[in-house]
Design a protein around this motif. Structure first.
Motif, PDB file in Angstrom:
ATOM      1  N   GLY A 120       0.776  -1.230   0.000  1.00  0.00           N
ATOM      2  CA  GLY A 120       0.000   0.000   0.000  1.00  0.00           C
ATOM      3  C   GLY A 120       0.806   1.277   0.000  1.00  0.00           C
ATOM      4  O   GLY A 120       0.237   2.360  -0.166  1.00  0.00           O
ATOM      5  N   LYS A 121       2.118   1.200   0.165  1.00  0.00           N
ATOM      6  CA  LYS A 121       2.944   2.401   0.164  1.00  0.00           C
ATOM      7  C   LYS A 121       3.127   2.899  -1.268  1.00  0.00           C
ATOM      8  O   LYS A 121       3.264   2.124  -2.213  1.00  0.00           O
ATOM      9  CB  LYS A 121       4.309   2.118   0.789  1.00  0.00           C
ATOM     10  CG  LYS A 121       4.245   1.690   2.254  1.00  0.00           C
ATOM     11  CD  LYS A 121       3.622   2.759   3.137  1.00  0.00           C
ATOM     12  CE  LYS A 121       3.620   2.341   4.598  1.00  0.00           C
ATOM     13  NZ  LYS A 121       2.939   3.340   5.476  1.00  0.00           N
ATOM     14  N   LYS A 122       3.131   4.214  -1.405  1.00  0.00           N
ATOM     15  CA  LYS A 122       3.303   4.832  -2.715  1.00  0.00           C
ATOM     16  C   LYS A 122       4.801   5.025  -2.970  1.00  0.00           C
ATOM     17  O   LYS A 122       5.451   5.831  -2.302  1.00  0.00           O
ATOM     18  CB  LYS A 122       2.564   6.165  -2.781  1.00  0.00           C
ATOM     19  CG  LYS A 122       1.058   6.056  -2.555  1.00  0.00           C
ATOM     20  CD  LYS A 122       0.407   7.425  -2.600  1.00  0.00           C
ATOM     21  CE  LYS A 122      -1.096   7.338  -2.347  1.00  0.00           C
ATOM     22  NZ  LYS A 122      -1.404   6.923  -0.946  1.00  0.00           N
ATOM     23  N   THR A 136       9.438  -3.205  -8.934  1.00  0.00           N
ATOM     24  CA  THR A 136       8.373  -4.043  -9.494  1.00  0.00           C
ATOM     25  C   THR A 136       8.550  -5.502  -9.083  1.00  0.00           C
ATOM     26  O   THR A 136       7.575  -6.185  -8.727  1.00  0.00           O
ATOM     27  CB  THR A 136       8.358  -3.928 -11.024  1.00  0.00           C
ATOM     28  OG1 THR A 136       8.111  -2.563 -11.388  1.00  0.00           O
ATOM     29  CG2 THR A 136       7.281  -4.812 -11.625  1.00  0.00           C
ATOM     30  N   TYR A 139       8.637  -5.572  -4.702  1.00  0.00           N
ATOM     31  CA  TYR A 139       7.569  -4.972  -3.893  1.00  0.00           C
ATOM     32  C   TYR A 139       6.243  -4.979  -4.665  1.00  0.00           C
ATOM     33  O   TYR A 139       5.650  -3.918  -4.923  1.00  0.00           O
ATOM     34  CB  TYR A 139       7.955  -3.550  -3.469  1.00  0.00           C
ATOM     35  CG  TYR A 139       9.202  -3.515  -2.633  1.00  0.00           C
ATOM     36  CD1 TYR A 139       9.153  -3.675  -1.248  1.00  0.00           C
ATOM     37  CD2 TYR A 139      10.452  -3.360  -3.233  1.00  0.00           C
ATOM     38  CE1 TYR A 139      10.311  -3.672  -0.477  1.00  0.00           C
ATOM     39  CE2 TYR A 139      11.613  -3.371  -2.474  1.00  0.00           C
ATOM     40  CZ  TYR A 139      11.530  -3.529  -1.101  1.00  0.00           C
ATOM     41  OH  TYR A 139      12.686  -3.532  -0.336  1.00  0.00           O
ATOM     42  N   LYS A 141       3.311  -5.651  -3.794  1.00  0.00           N
ATOM     43  CA  LYS A 141       2.135  -5.195  -3.050  1.00  0.00           C
ATOM     44  C   LYS A 141       2.109  -3.681  -2.853  1.00  0.00           C
ATOM     45  O   LYS A 141       1.133  -3.134  -2.336  1.00  0.00           O
ATOM     46  CB  LYS A 141       2.072  -5.892  -1.687  1.00  0.00           C
ATOM     47  CG  LYS A 141       1.863  -7.401  -1.776  1.00  0.00           C
ATOM     48  CD  LYS A 141       1.742  -8.031  -0.404  1.00  0.00           C
ATOM     49  CE  LYS A 141       1.521  -9.542  -0.495  1.00  0.00           C
ATOM     50  NZ  LYS A 141       1.394 -10.167   0.861  1.00  0.00           N
ATOM     51  N   ALA A 142       3.181  -3.019  -3.259  1.00  0.00           N
ATOM     52  CA  ALA A 142       3.225  -1.561  -3.135  1.00  0.00           C
ATOM     53  C   ALA A 142       2.466  -0.907  -4.288  1.00  0.00           C
ATOM     54  O   ALA A 142       2.202  -1.539  -5.319  1.00  0.00           O
ATOM     55  CB  ALA A 142       4.668  -1.083  -3.125  1.00  0.00           C
ATOM     56  N   GLU A 143       2.136   0.360  -4.116  1.00  0.00           N
ATOM     57  CA  GLU A 143       1.537   1.145  -5.196  1.00  0.00           C
ATOM     58  C   GLU A 143       2.678   1.871  -5.901  1.00  0.00           C
ATOM     59  O   GLU A 143       3.179   2.884  -5.409  1.00  0.00           O
ATOM     60  CB  GLU A 143       0.530   2.151  -4.641  1.00  0.00           C
ATOM     61  CG  GLU A 143      -0.154   2.978  -5.719  1.00  0.00           C
ATOM     62  CD  GLU A 143      -1.139   3.978  -5.150  1.00  0.00           C
ATOM     63  OE1 GLU A 143      -1.346   5.025  -5.802  1.00  0.00           O
ATOM     64  OE2 GLU A 143      -1.689   3.728  -4.063  1.00  0.00           O
ATOM     65  N   ILE A 144       3.092   1.351  -7.031  1.00  0.00           N
ATOM     66  CA  ILE A 144       4.257   1.895  -7.732  1.00  0.00           C
ATOM     67  C   ILE A 144       3.796   2.972  -8.711  1.00  0.00           C
ATOM     68  O   ILE A 144       2.943   2.725  -9.575  1.00  0.00           O
ATOM     69  CB  ILE A 144       5.013   0.781  -8.480  1.00  0.00           C
ATOM     70  CG1 ILE A 144       5.435  -0.318  -7.496  1.00  0.00           C
ATOM     71  CG2 ILE A 144       6.244   1.352  -9.190  1.00  0.00           C
ATOM     72  CD1 ILE A 144       5.975  -1.560  -8.158  1.00  0.00           C
ATOM     73  N   ARG A 145       4.371   4.154  -8.563  1.00  0.00           N
ATOM     74  CA  ARG A 145       4.040   5.260  -9.452  1.00  0.00           C
ATOM     75  C   ARG A 145       5.262   5.563 -10.316  1.00  0.00           C
ATOM     76  O   ARG A 145       6.343   5.832  -9.807  1.00  0.00           O
ATOM     77  CB  ARG A 145       3.622   6.494  -8.641  1.00  0.00           C
ATOM     78  CG  ARG A 145       2.353   6.243  -7.845  1.00  0.00           C
ATOM     79  CD  ARG A 145       1.790   7.507  -7.235  1.00  0.00           C
ATOM     80  NE  ARG A 145       0.538   7.246  -6.542  1.00  0.00           N
ATOM     81  CZ  ARG A 145      -0.184   8.198  -5.942  1.00  0.00           C
ATOM     82  NH1 ARG A 145       0.221   9.461  -5.955  1.00  0.00           N
ATOM     83  NH2 ARG A 145      -1.316   7.877  -5.327  1.00  0.00           N
TER      84      ARG A 145
END
Length: 246
Positions: A120-122, A136, A139, A141-145
């Motif tokens: 959930g971390k951006k 990628t 992680y 499960k992270a929110e990758i921007r």
């Protein structure tokens, strides 16, 4: 920007060099449109040693390899890591520097380490870089921007729209840490080699082996005559020579 020209090179066709700017302190563009930065200055010195004119072309990262393949320019000098996937598309010259990547967080962040899954971390990365590949893969499960430029990434980080960013060490220092309100998180990252490769090098079309050989010969002369170290110390207070023992 063109390099200073030896007289015997005056009639030769310029070599066009593509770079994604800005990417401080490696590639930057002055208000007058000319290019500067460690990699720019180093390649200019190599071009002079080759007795060739080199003309810099601004090219966005997403299209930089397709542009080379389409013959828009002769080679790429843009902090490109030598990786197995890229070797399938381009012919690399010898690596000429290597830098680790850093995690950066706001000073007031409650994130203490990156050993968990960061669900959930951006996380901000520059699109299609080795840092993008690393985040990628490790992680999911992270929110990758993903950002087209490092400047866009830094802007969102400064605006509080990201929890973390993962970028090259010198860039992290220049665009975030040295400007305040940000800190390095954890240790520098330079492995696994399957992602981060063998260092950073200029990239050419596979058919241009003779040009790569000329470039490598000139690079080694620039290393031997002290120009490389002079430029390195101008931009960095640490060693960025690639590890040639691996």
């Amino acid at each position: 920007m063109m390099t200073m020209l030896p007289a015997q090179a005056a009639d030769q066709k310029p070599l066009k060099v593509a770079s994604d700017v800005p990417y401080e302190p490696f590639e930057m563009q002055r208000p007058d449109g000319t290019f500067t930065g460690f990699e720019v200055d180093l390649v200019n010195a190599i071009c002079e040693q080759m007795q060739r004119r080199c003309e810099w072309v601004k090219q966005g990262w997403d299209g930089i390899i397709p542009g080379l393949q389409a013959r828009k320019y002769d080679f790429i000098a843009s902090a490109m890591s030598v990786t197995p996937d890229r070797r399938k598309q381009v012919l690399f010259a010898d690596p000429y520097y290597a830098v680790p990547s850093l995690w950066v967080a706001p000073d007031d962040s409650d994130i203490d380490d990156v050993s968990g899954d960061l669900a959930g971390k951006k996380i901000g990365v520059q699109r299609a870089t080795v840092q993008d590949n690393y985040v990628t893969q490790h992680y999911p499960k992270a929110e990758i921007r993903r950002y087209a430029t490092a400047d866009d990434l830094a802007t969102d980080m400064s605006a509080g729209r990201l929890d973390l960013t993962f970028i090259t060490g010198p860039l992290a220092q220049d665009v975030l840490i040295n400007r305040g309100n940000f800190r390095q998180l954890g240790e520098p990252v330079s492995k696994p080699k399957s992602i981060f490769g063998d260092g950073i090098a200029a990239a050419f079309r596979p058919r241009d082996r003779a040009l790569v050989e000329q470039f490598n010969q000139a690079l080694h002369k620039v290393e031997q005559n002290g120009t490389y170290d002079r430029l390195m110390h101008q931009y960095f207070d640490y060693d960025i020579h690639p590890d040639t023992t691996q």
